[in-house]
Design an enzyme around this catalytic site. Sequence first.
Site, short mmCIF file in Angstrom:
data_model
loop_
_atom_site.label_atom_id
_atom_site.label_comp_id
_atom_site.label_asym_id
_atom_site.label_seq_id
_atom_site.Cartn_x
_atom_site.Cartn_y
_atom_site.Cartn_z
N HIS A 153 0.96 -1.07 -0.02
CA HIS A 153 0.27 -0.16 -0.09
C HIS A 153 0.74 1.38 0.16
O HIS A 153 0.41 2.48 -0.41
CB HIS A 153 -0.91 -0.01 1.00
N ASP A 209 -2.24 3.43 -4.16
CA ASP A 209 -3.62 3.21 -3.43
C ASP A 209 -4.56 2.07 -4.05
O ASP A 209 -4.36 1.72 -5.02
CB ASP A 209 -4.38 4.43 -3.27
#
Length: 486
Positions: free
Chosen positions: A457, A461
């Site tokens: 992450h 995104d």
Amino acid sequence: MAQVLEFKLPDLGEGLTEAEIVRWLVEVGDVVAVDQPVVEVETAKAMVEVPCPYGGVVTARFGEEGTELPVGSPLLTVAVGGDAPASGGADEGSGNVLVGYGTGAPPARRRRVRTSPVASVRPAGGALSNGGSTAAARGADGTSGPLGTGRGSGARTAAPDRTDARGLTDGRGPTDARGRGNAGARATGPVPVISPLVRRIARENGLDLRELTGSGPDGLILRADVEHASRSAEGITRQPETLAVPRTPGTTPAAAADGTRVPLRGIRGAVADKLSRSRHEIPDATCWVDADATELLVARAAMNAAGGPKISLLALLARICTAALARHPELNSTVDMEAREIVRLGHVHLGFAAQTERGLVVPVVRDAHTRDAQSLSAEFARLTEAARTGTLTPGDLTGGTFTLNNYGVFGVDGSTPIINHPEAAMLGVGRIIPKPWVHQGELAVRQVVQLSLTFDHRVCDGGTAGGFLRYVADCVEQPAVLLRSL
């Protein structure tokens, strides 16, 4: 006069610091040529054959099969020069020993010779003494090692030759652990032990081998001596198996009072380290989608019906991955936290998970983004066969930038895989099975697959990850979509 040169376990590259002896390729008394492979070892990355840089007669071997040795520890000694028979240059070393995974020199044919009687062996650079009995170089039963019993079906007994332990001298005679006259030699010279396992047990129990009295022939320190000293030092009685976890080929687990203990080393240990690091360092997330793979299977069948080399399903999925990475390069990257930078990589080196008898390995297809489906199929086949036979090189197992995990071969639909550190993402593919599916407005039975993407992450995104996965699913459902990027 012949010289006895000591050959140590070389640096195997890729940050490897130890290796396990799998199989000896030579025995004491064999004539070896320069760059001839003498032992097969298993590292955390691959099985490799180690070539010897000296040509001459093998006088001693160090370590049994199954023994784990650190880089720089002795492997064997070779008598070179003088009257020692040799092949391919006895007194010259190639300097070519393992850069990554070995040299390319072809092995010479082995032949056994009876060397002149050896009473003692000096350290590297010393001379062979001819005044003693051949029993010093061979076991009491006449075999080439003290524990050797003769080998059938091409196997070799990997017990260390006692010459290396009992014959090391300081110029005044053999070292005797029970004789006080050689205390000075014991204080500075090598300590005679029967095997590297004995040294490891002593180290794990905090014992100084120089303070022990060996009960073996000529003062040889046996495992029983170390175990007795350990029990005496602690003032308690322990079972021998609790002192260490010995490993012999085919029997890695060691029974203990509280269960079975399996050493984490070799490939299994490397996998454990990498996965633990991935979980500790990477904040991962997973998204998944079901896709109708019917048209992809039809397209593959049409390709293979046209003749030529067969195209594998994994190759088609890999080609889809490389096209998706071209559209979403964030996922073909790594994170440098020290510099606080995301490093986007210019080449796609595609890893794929392969289960072998030795554990999970991830071979890497170099420059996968430049290959077509036929080239990918051939490379997958080559690497898969090498993984099954244990002949993958360290270069085959390193440098990946993205991993494709086809866990569907295990009969499961989905998974949340752990990212192969230091990569940024992994695509998981479940099994393809017939399921009810709405196709063109009607309920039909279609071939459905679940696709999952686990991603770091930090590099992107959910929108980017979802876009990548949706593009992969679209290409699976409609392979013609891929034509836009060809």
